[in-house]
Design an enzyme around this catalytic site. Structure first.
Site, PDB file in Angstrom:
ATOM      1  N   ASP A  30      49.242  46.337  24.818  1.00  0.00           N
ATOM      2  CA  ASP A  30      49.222  47.242  25.970  1.00  0.00           C
ATOM      3  C   ASP A  30      50.086  48.442  25.622  1.00  0.00           C
ATOM      4  O   ASP A  30      51.058  48.303  24.877  1.00  0.00           O
ATOM      5  CB  ASP A  30      49.793  46.520  27.203  1.00  0.00           C
ATOM      6  CG  ASP A  30      49.400  47.195  28.503  1.00  0.00           C
ATOM      7  OD1 ASP A  30      48.586  46.614  29.237  1.00  0.00           O
ATOM      8  OD2 ASP A  30      49.902  48.313  28.765  1.00  0.00           O
ATOM      9  N   GLU A 151      33.881  39.405  33.744  1.00  0.00           N
ATOM     10  CA  GLU A 151      34.791  38.323  34.141  1.00  0.00           C
ATOM     11  C   GLU A 151      34.572  38.001  35.616  1.00  0.00           C
ATOM     12  O   GLU A 151      34.268  38.877  36.412  1.00  0.00           O
ATOM     13  CB  GLU A 151      36.239  38.696  33.829  1.00  0.00           C
ATOM     14  CG  GLU A 151      36.767  39.954  34.516  1.00  0.00           C
ATOM     15  CD  GLU A 151      37.347  39.697  35.864  1.00  0.00           C
ATOM     16  OE1 GLU A 151      37.540  38.521  36.209  1.00  0.00           O
ATOM     17  OE2 GLU A 151      37.589  40.668  36.603  1.00  0.00           O
ATOM     18  N   LEU A 153      36.939  35.983  37.315  1.00  0.00           N
ATOM     19  CA  LEU A 153      38.198  35.355  37.717  1.00  0.00           C
ATOM     20  C   LEU A 153      38.567  35.816  39.120  1.00  0.00           C
ATOM     21  O   LEU A 153      38.427  36.983  39.444  1.00  0.00           O
ATOM     22  CB  LEU A 153      39.329  35.768  36.769  1.00  0.00           C
ATOM     23  CG  LEU A 153      39.075  35.651  35.269  1.00  0.00           C
ATOM     24  CD1 LEU A 153      40.267  36.197  34.500  1.00  0.00           C
ATOM     25  CD2 LEU A 153      38.823  34.199  34.910  1.00  0.00           C
ATOM     26  N   GLU A 155      41.788  36.226  41.696  1.00  0.00           N
ATOM     27  CA  GLU A 155      43.244  36.221  41.699  1.00  0.00           C
ATOM     28  C   GLU A 155      43.690  34.968  42.448  1.00  0.00           C
ATOM     29  O   GLU A 155      43.100  34.578  43.446  1.00  0.00           O
ATOM     30  CB  GLU A 155      43.780  37.470  42.402  1.00  0.00           C
ATOM     31  CG  GLU A 155      43.516  38.705  41.592  1.00  0.00           C
ATOM     32  CD  GLU A 155      44.166  39.947  42.178  1.00  0.00           C
ATOM     33  OE1 GLU A 155      45.218  39.830  42.828  1.00  0.00           O
ATOM     34  OE2 GLU A 155      43.609  41.027  41.981  1.00  0.00           O
ATOM     35  N   LYS A 207      27.645  41.428  36.950  1.00  0.00           N
ATOM     36  CA  LYS A 207      28.998  41.550  37.502  1.00  0.00           C
ATOM     37  C   LYS A 207      28.989  42.241  38.871  1.00  0.00           C
ATOM     38  O   LYS A 207      29.526  41.737  39.855  1.00  0.00           O
ATOM     39  CB  LYS A 207      29.852  42.345  36.508  1.00  0.00           C
ATOM     40  CG  LYS A 207      31.174  42.797  37.031  1.00  0.00           C
ATOM     41  CD  LYS A 207      32.107  41.634  37.221  1.00  0.00           C
ATOM     42  CE  LYS A 207      33.346  42.056  37.977  1.00  0.00           C
ATOM     43  NZ  LYS A 207      34.369  41.066  37.987  1.00  0.00           N
ATOM     44  N   LEU A 253      32.132  31.606  53.309  1.00  0.00           N
ATOM     45  CA  LEU A 253      31.632  31.732  54.678  1.00  0.00           C
ATOM     46  C   LEU A 253      32.800  31.638  55.664  1.00  0.00           C
ATOM     47  O   LEU A 253      32.626  31.181  56.783  1.00  0.00           O
ATOM     48  CB  LEU A 253      30.600  30.643  54.980  1.00  0.00           C
ATOM     49  CG  LEU A 253      29.205  30.824  54.364  1.00  0.00           C
ATOM     50  CD1 LEU A 253      28.288  29.678  54.763  1.00  0.00           C
ATOM     51  CD2 LEU A 253      28.575  32.158  54.780  1.00  0.00           C
ATOM     52  N   GLY A 260      39.046  42.385  50.894  1.00  0.00           N
ATOM     53  CA  GLY A 260      39.879  43.433  50.295  1.00  0.00           C
ATOM     54  C   GLY A 260      40.054  43.126  48.827  1.00  0.00           C
ATOM     55  O   GLY A 260      39.246  42.425  48.225  1.00  0.00           O
ATOM     56  N   CYS A 263      38.639  44.329  43.636  1.00  0.00           N
ATOM     57  CA  CYS A 263      37.306  44.161  43.037  1.00  0.00           C
ATOM     58  C   CYS A 263      36.156  44.366  44.020  1.00  0.00           C
ATOM     59  O   CYS A 263      35.331  45.263  43.821  1.00  0.00           O
ATOM     60  CB  CYS A 263      37.207  42.779  42.412  1.00  0.00           C
ATOM     61  SG  CYS A 263      38.565  42.458  41.289  1.00  0.00           S
ATOM     62  N   ARG A 330      46.272  45.592  47.131  1.00  0.00           N
ATOM     63  CA  ARG A 330      45.270  46.651  47.023  1.00  0.00           C
ATOM     64  C   ARG A 330      44.115  46.401  48.001  1.00  0.00           C
ATOM     65  O   ARG A 330      43.575  45.311  48.046  1.00  0.00           O
ATOM     66  CB  ARG A 330      44.746  46.735  45.579  1.00  0.00           C
ATOM     67  CG  ARG A 330      45.756  47.402  44.662  1.00  0.00           C
ATOM     68  CD  ARG A 330      45.287  47.400  43.237  1.00  0.00           C
ATOM     69  NE  ARG A 330      45.348  46.074  42.653  1.00  0.00           N
ATOM     70  CZ  ARG A 330      44.923  45.776  41.430  1.00  0.00           C
ATOM     71  NH1 ARG A 330      44.394  46.707  40.683  1.00  0.00           N
ATOM     72  NH2 ARG A 330      45.040  44.543  40.955  1.00  0.00           N
TER      73      ARG A 330
HETATM   74  C1  UGA Z   1      36.542  38.633  43.252  1.00  0.00           C
HETATM   75  C2  UGA Z   1      35.441  37.642  42.868  1.00  0.00           C
HETATM   76  O1  UGA Z   1      35.500  36.509  43.748  1.00  0.00           O
HETATM   77  C3  UGA Z   1      35.637  37.163  41.423  1.00  0.00           C
HETATM   78  O2  UGA Z   1      34.561  36.314  41.059  1.00  0.00           O
HETATM   79  C4  UGA Z   1      35.638  38.401  40.504  1.00  0.00           C
HETATM   80  O3  UGA Z   1      35.869  38.044  39.158  1.00  0.00           O
HETATM   81  C5  UGA Z   1      36.746  39.332  40.933  1.00  0.00           C
HETATM   82  O4  UGA Z   1      36.528  39.712  42.309  1.00  0.00           O
HETATM   83  C6  UGA Z   1      36.692  40.550  40.042  1.00  0.00           C
HETATM   84  O5  UGA Z   1      35.711  41.291  40.106  1.00  0.00           O
HETATM   85  O6  UGA Z   1      37.581  40.705  39.202  1.00  0.00           O
HETATM   86  P1  UGA Z   1      39.096  38.428  44.003  1.00  0.00           P
HETATM   87  O7  UGA Z   1      39.079  39.915  44.201  1.00  0.00           O
HETATM   88  O8  UGA Z   1      40.253  37.822  43.291  1.00  0.00           O
HETATM   89  O9  UGA Z   1      37.791  37.950  43.221  1.00  0.00           O
HETATM   90  O10 UGA Z   1      39.043  37.797  45.455  1.00  0.00           O
HETATM   91  P2  UGA Z   1      38.080  36.835  46.277  1.00  0.00           P
HETATM   92  O11 UGA Z   1      38.562  35.445  46.220  1.00  0.00           O
HETATM   93  O12 UGA Z   1      36.673  37.089  45.937  1.00  0.00           O
HETATM   94  O13 UGA Z   1      38.349  37.400  47.753  1.00  0.00           O
HETATM   95  C7  UGA Z   1      37.996  38.742  48.103  1.00  0.00           C
HETATM   96  C8  UGA Z   1      38.265  39.009  49.557  1.00  0.00           C
HETATM   97  O14 UGA Z   1      37.338  38.324  50.374  1.00  0.00           O
HETATM   98  C9  UGA Z   1      39.648  38.594  50.044  1.00  0.00           C
HETATM   99  O15 UGA Z   1      40.172  39.636  50.843  1.00  0.00           O
HETATM  100  C10 UGA Z   1      39.386  37.345  50.874  1.00  0.00           C
HETATM  101  O16 UGA Z   1      40.318  37.159  51.897  1.00  0.00           O
HETATM  102  C11 UGA Z   1      38.007  37.655  51.429  1.00  0.00           C
HETATM  103  N1  UGA Z   1      37.225  36.443  51.781  1.00  0.00           N
HETATM  104  C12 UGA Z   1      36.820  35.587  50.815  1.00  0.00           C
HETATM  105  C13 UGA Z   1      36.868  36.217  53.091  1.00  0.00           C
HETATM  106  O17 UGA Z   1      37.220  37.012  54.015  1.00  0.00           O
HETATM  107  N2  UGA Z   1      36.112  35.117  53.408  1.00  0.00           N
HETATM  108  C14 UGA Z   1      35.706  34.246  52.452  1.00  0.00           C
HETATM  109  O18 UGA Z   1      34.996  33.274  52.817  1.00  0.00           O
HETATM  110  C15 UGA Z   1      36.084  34.468  51.132  1.00  0.00           C
END
Ligand code: UGA
Length: 435
Positions: A30, A151, A153, A155, A207, A253, A260, A263, A330
């Site tokens: 990095d 990816e 993944l 968080e 993606k 669901l 938020g 991603c 974020r």
């Molecule tokens: C998301 C995707 O789930 C990953 O597969 C992807 O790799 C990642 O983006 C990326 O592009 O790097 P992430 O941003 O870590 O992962 O978060 P999520 O677990 O997807 O949650 C996203 C948002 O949706 C959060 O604010 C969460 O509170 C909300 N959420 C999630 C809901 O309001 N309801 C749900 O049922 C699930």
């Protein structure tokens, strides 16, 4: 295998540590000297459960190294992962300058055959452009390949997601790079966790389309939850009932205050803007985005049902991160909600187990009171808003809360409590489509 990771952010660090854990020799580089110094003394610049332990173990076993010297890291490796950020520009495009600087160092350090694996989320067609850029410099097509390996993944569960992926997608354009990537990922492949090879463009699209579909699913259930509020329905029962159908699936669901993070919002916006460039309108994705923009303010509508005016009201906020198990704020709906409440004259007392430091810098022009514990945030509060579903907010002492709060109002933006139980204890309770 010898691997270089360029960009020691959350994706790069997780990928590097996990590939080292599988037995590879990984150099993670990095340009940020401070970050590399921290990593070299076993500290992790981000909050990700289990990552610190995994990094320390693999450094000790001499499979994982950190450096600011990108060129030698590339020279020593056969596979080079690009994991730098692609943030949104104010115009709604991805800023690809960091990606192209990695491409530049890569093309100048091709001392033998290497694969450039793009893991950063890049718009459709960029892998092909990267290939052309490298070729125009090295002139020898046999010296390198470009692969797109998106990816998935999340968080908070990044290590588990890497080690036990639902699927691994690798976009390739020849058999040589396919065979090498197969060798790299074969330790992770199970019948239920297949390795899927596609062309470069499909991998790039998979993606965006995955994140857009997840966003859509959340906005869909949130819209149904908003209707439940009108007809006294119970969104949890409905989500359970529809989720048992395997074609629908029960995950993603959970109704709440909207999606938020770094991603879903970025990828949805990029896709909408990409559509515009091709004179194409993503009607459903645009609607999901609109629902999400309004969803965060539903908790304020509920507050307004109880208070005619929010001026001088003390509002306790539990949770600032965009989801639990991360310090990432974020695009966190909690931050937008707090700013709006302040505009309406409310005083905010907040607590978050991990994200308060980040929130302080994001809210430096909107000062709030940061409490040392969740209970401290309740001091003389007129209402409590639950904005992130951290586990520690689930089993709390409601009687103690009563003695600390001035009011008796709980607005549960993540539907974590049992409404009947809370009401029996003398609180007024609002969930999201959940009563
Ligand atoms: C998301 C995707 O789930 C990953 O597969 C992807 O790799 C990642 O983006 C990326 O592009 O790097 P992430 O941003 O870590 O992962 O978060 P999520 O677990 O997807 O949650 C996203 C948002 O949706 C959060 O604010 C969460 O509170 C909300 N959420 C999630 C809901 O309001 N309801 C749900 O049922 C699930």
């Amino acid at each position: 295998m010898k691997i270089a990771i360029i960009g020691a952010g959350y994706v790069g660090l997780t990928t590097g540590a996990c590939l080292a854990e599988l037995g590879n020799e990984v150099i993670c580089s990095d340009i940020d000297q401070r970050k590399i110094n921290l990593l070299n003394v076993g500290e992790i610049p981000i909050y990700e459960p289990g990552l610190k332990e995994l990094v320390r173990l693999n450094v000790k076993e001499k499979r994982l190294f950190f450096t600011t010297k990108i060129a030698p890291a590339i020279q020593k490796s056969e596979i080079v992962f690009n994991t730098v950020g692609t943030p949104l520009t104010p115009q709604g495009d991805n800023d690809l300058s960091a990606v192209y600087s990695v491409v530049d160092v890569f093309k100048k350090n091709l001392n033998n055959y290497k694969i450039f694996v793009n893991k950063s989320t890049v718009p459709i067609g960029i892998s092909q452009k990267i290939k052309k850029t490298i070729l125009s410099h090295v002139k020898n097509r046999k010296l390198f390949d470009v692969v797109n390996n998106p990816e998935f993944l999340r968080e908070g569960t990044a290590i588990k997601d890497f080690m036990k992926p639902d699927r691994i997608i690798v976009g390739v354009d020849n058999k040589r790079s396919e065979a090498i990537m197969k060798r790299l990922y074969v330790p992770l492949v199970r019948a239920s966790q297949p390795l899927i090879f596609t062309d470069l463009k499909s991998a790039e699209m998979i993606k965006y389309v995955s994140n857009a579909f997840l966003a859509l699913k959340i906005s869909f259930i949130n819209e149904i939850a908003n209707f439940c509020d009108k007809v006294n329905g119970d969104i949890k029962e409905i989500a359970r009932g529809i989720g048992m159908d395997h074609r629908i699936g029960s995950r993603f669901l959970h109704a709440g205050i909207g999606w938020g993070g770094s991603c879903l919002p970025k990828d949805v916006e990029t896709l909408i803007n990409l559509g515009k460039k091709y004179n194409f309108t993503f009607k459903i994705i645009k609607a999901a985005h609109e629902v999400n923009e309004q969803q965060k303010y539903r908790v304020i509508d509920k507050l307004k049902k109880e208070f005619l005016n929010l001026r001088n009201k003390i509002i306790a906020v539990w949770g600032l991160s965009f989801k639990p198990k991360t310090d990432d704020i974020r695009e966190s709906p909690a931050i937008a909600i707090i700013k709006q409440l302040q505009k309406l004259g409310a005083t905010i007392q907040a607590f978050d187990p991990a994200a308060m430091l980040n929130a302080k810098s994001a809210l430096k022009n909107n000062p709030i009171v940061y409490a040392g514990t969740s209970y401290e945030a309740l001091n003389k509060a007129d209402a409590l808003l639950i904005l992130t579903e951290w586990d520690e907010f689930r089993s709390v002492d409601f009687n103690k809360m009563k003695t600390l709060m001035r009011g008796r109002l709980i607005i549960d933006g993540r539907n974590i409590y049992n409404p009947q139980e809370i009401k029996r204890l003398g609180f007024t309770y609002y969930g999201i489509g959940y009563k």
